[in-house]
Design a protein around this motif. Structure first.
Motif: not given
Length: 454
Positions: A89-91, A157-158, A331-338
Motif C-alpha cells: 500500500s502506498e500509505g 490500507g493495511y 508506518k504501522c510498525k513505527v507506531w506499533a513500536k512507539v
C-alpha cells in the motif's frame, strides 16, 4: 381472539423489556458517572479533563522538536511466520530522517564516547534482562530515526496481515478466560493490550481519508463510521479498556514526574527546548495526572503466585514486542513500536521494586514513546466521543431515507446489540405470533355484516 390479545401483550412486554434492559445495562456498565474498571476515576471526569487540559497540552508537546524523533529498527525479521518484505500500500511507506535533521549530539548514543556536553540524566541503552518488558534495542548501526509528526497514525490500507498480528497477540500472548474469572494482574494485562488495540483502530477510523500533499485534512467517511460502530461502539468493554490504558499511562507519567520536570530537553534550539520544558511542567500539574487513578501496589502481592505471575506477565509482553516486527506496513510498525515501548516503559516504572533505579535508567527514547503514546490515547478518547456523535447523525439520516423499509428499521433497533440468543428468541416469538394470528383468522373469520331489511 382473547388468546391473541394476550399473546400480543406478552410479546410486546418481551420486546419492551429487552430494549429497557439494554438501556439500563449500558448506563450501568459505562455511563458518564460510572468508574473506569480497576481504576478509581469517573468516566465524566476523565473525558472533561482530557478534552479541556490533557489533550491540548499533549498536542503542543509532541509538536516540539524533542518529541518528534523516535529511534527504531525497521528491518528486524519476523521470527514467527514468513512475511512480505514491505507492504504494497502506498500509505505504508515512510522515509528515515537524514543526519542533518536530528539534533547533532543525539548520535553520540551510537557509541559510549561522550565528546559533547550531554544532559546529566542522558544514559546509554540498558539491557538488564530481569527488568526488561520489551526486546533489547538493536545495535545502533541497525537503527534509524523517524519523524513522528511527518508520519501520523492513520489509515494506510493495511488490513489482512494486521489481523494476523492481532490474532497472534490475543491467542498466544494474552491471558484467556472471561474477564470476571481473571485475577487483577491478568485483567490489567488484557486491558492494556485491548486498550492499545482500540486506540489504534479508533485512529484508523477517525483519520480514514485525506490528501496530505495538498493540505487536505484526514477525516472519517460513512464507511469508517460504520466500521467504528461495528468494531468499537458495539463493544463498550473495548472503550473501557482504552480508558483504563490511558489512566495507566497517566499514572506512570506522574510517578516519574521528578525526572520529567528536571530533564534537559536539549535539541540545540534553546527557545524551543525551554518551551518544551515549560509545557511538560504544566502537564505534570494537571489534576488528572496528580489524582491516584490506579494503584499499582496491589499487583503481584500474592506470596505464592505473585512472582510466577509477574514473570508470565513480563514474558507475554516481551513476546508482543517481538510480534510487532511482523508488521509489514512501515508506518504501522513505527507506531506499533512507539506504543509497545511506551506500555513497556509504563510497566517498568509502575512495577519496579526501586523507583530510583528507574530514574537512573530511563532513556530518551522511552520518554519520547511514553509522551507520544499518551497523546495517541488522548486523541482516541476524544475521537470516541466525536465518532459516536457522527454515528448518531449517520443513523438518523439513514433512518429517514429508509423509513419505508420495515426490515431496515427493525434491524437498527438497539435490541440488536443484545446477545444473539435473546434477539433470536424475541424475533422467533414475533414470527410465531404472526403465524398464529393468521391461522386463527383463517379458522374464525369475522362475521359478515347482514344486509339491512328494506
Amino acid at each position: 381472539m382473547k388468546m391473541i390479545r394476550t399473546l400480543c401483550l406478552y410479546h410486546g412486554f418481551i420486546i419492551f423489556a429487552l430494549l429497557i434492559s439494554k438501556s439500563v445495562s449500558d448506563d450501568q456498565q459505562f455511563g458518564p458517572s460510572s468508574i473506569v474498571d480497576d481504576c478509581c476515576c469517573p468516566v465524566n471526569k476523565l473525558e472533561r479533563a482530557n478534552s479541556a487540559e490533557v489533550k491540548p497540552l499533549l498536542d503542543e508537546i509532541v509538536s516540539r522538536r524533542f518529541f518528534q524523533y523516535f529511534k527504531l529498527d525497521l528491518f528486524t525479521d519476523c521470527a514467527f511466520w514468513p512475511t512480505d518484505c514491505v507492504c504494497g500500500s502506498e500509505g505504508c511507506a515512510i522515509g528515515e530522517c537524514g543526519d542533518d535533521e536530528i539534533p547533532r549530539f543525539w548520535d553520540q548514543q551510537k557509541t559510549d564516547k561522550v565528546d559533547v556536553a550531554l544532559p546529566k540524566n542522558f544514559v546509554g541503552w540498558s539491557d538488564e534482562e530481569a527488568d526488561m518488558w520489551l526486546t533489547p534495542a538493536s545495535h545502533a548501526e541497525q537503527m534509524s530515526y523517524v519523524n513522528l509528526v511527518k508520519y501520523p497514525e492513520r489509515n494506510t490500507g493495511y488490513d489482512k496481515e494486521g489481523r494476523i498480528v492481532w490474532e497472534a497477540i490475543y491467542n498466544e500472548n494474552c491471558f484467556t478466560g472471561a474477564m470476571d474469572s481473571m485475577c487483577l494482574e491478568e485483567r490489567v494485562f488484557y486491558r492494556l493490550v485491548s486498550g492499545l488495540h482500540a486506540s489504534i483502530n479508533t485512529h484508523v477510523y477517525r483519520f480514514f481519508e485525506g490528501n496530505s500533499t495538498n493540505g487536505e485534512q484526514w477525516q472519517p467517511t460513512p464507511h469508517s463510521i460504520r466500521l467504528f460502530e461495528r468494531n468499537i461502539l458495539a463493544y463498550p468493554e473495548r472503550i473501557k479498556n482504552l480508558y483504563f490504558a490511558y489512566l495507566f499511562l497517566l499514572r506512570a507519567v506522574h510517578k516519574i514526574a521528578p525526572v520529567l520536570e528536571q530533564y534537559d530537553y536539549n535539541t540545540g534550539r534553546p527557545a524551543d527546548d525551554h518551551e518544551t520544558r515549560e509545557l511538560m511542567r504544566r502537564l505534570l500539574r494537571v489534576d488528572l495526572l496528580c489524582s491516584p487513578n490506579f494503584d499499582e501496589s496491589v499487583l503481584f502481592t500474592d506470596p505464592v503466585m505473585g512472582e510466577q505471575l509477574r514473570e508470565q506477565f513480563r514474558v507475554k509482553f516481551h513476546n508482543i514486542s517481538l510480534i510487532m516486527n511482523c508488521v509489514t506496513c512501515e508506518k504501522c510498525k513505527v507506531w506499533a513500536k512507539v506504543q509497545t515501548l511506551a506500555i513497556g516503559t509504563a510497566l517498568k516504572i509502575l512495577l519496579a521494586a526501586d523507583i530510583n533505579w528507574v530514574f537512573l535508567h530511563l532513556q530518551r527514547n522511552e520518554i519520547i514513546a511514553l509522551v507520544n503514546t499518551l497523546r495517541q490515547f488522548a486523541t482516541s478518547i476524544d475521537a470516541v466521543q466525536h465518532m459516536s456523535d457522527l454515528a448518531a447523525i449517520v443513523d438518523k439520516e439513514e433512518s429517514s431515507v429508509c423509513c419505508s423499509s420495515f426490515v431496515s428499521n427493525f434491524l437498527s433497533l438497539p435490541c440488536f446489540d443484545l446477545p444473539f440468543s435473546l434477539v433470536f428468541a424475541a424475533v422467533a416469538s414475533l414470527v410465531a405470533l404472526a403465524l398464529f394470528a393468521v391461522f386463527e383468522f383463517w379458522r374464525h373469520p369475522p362475521p359478515r355484516a347482514r344486509p339491512k331489511a328494506d
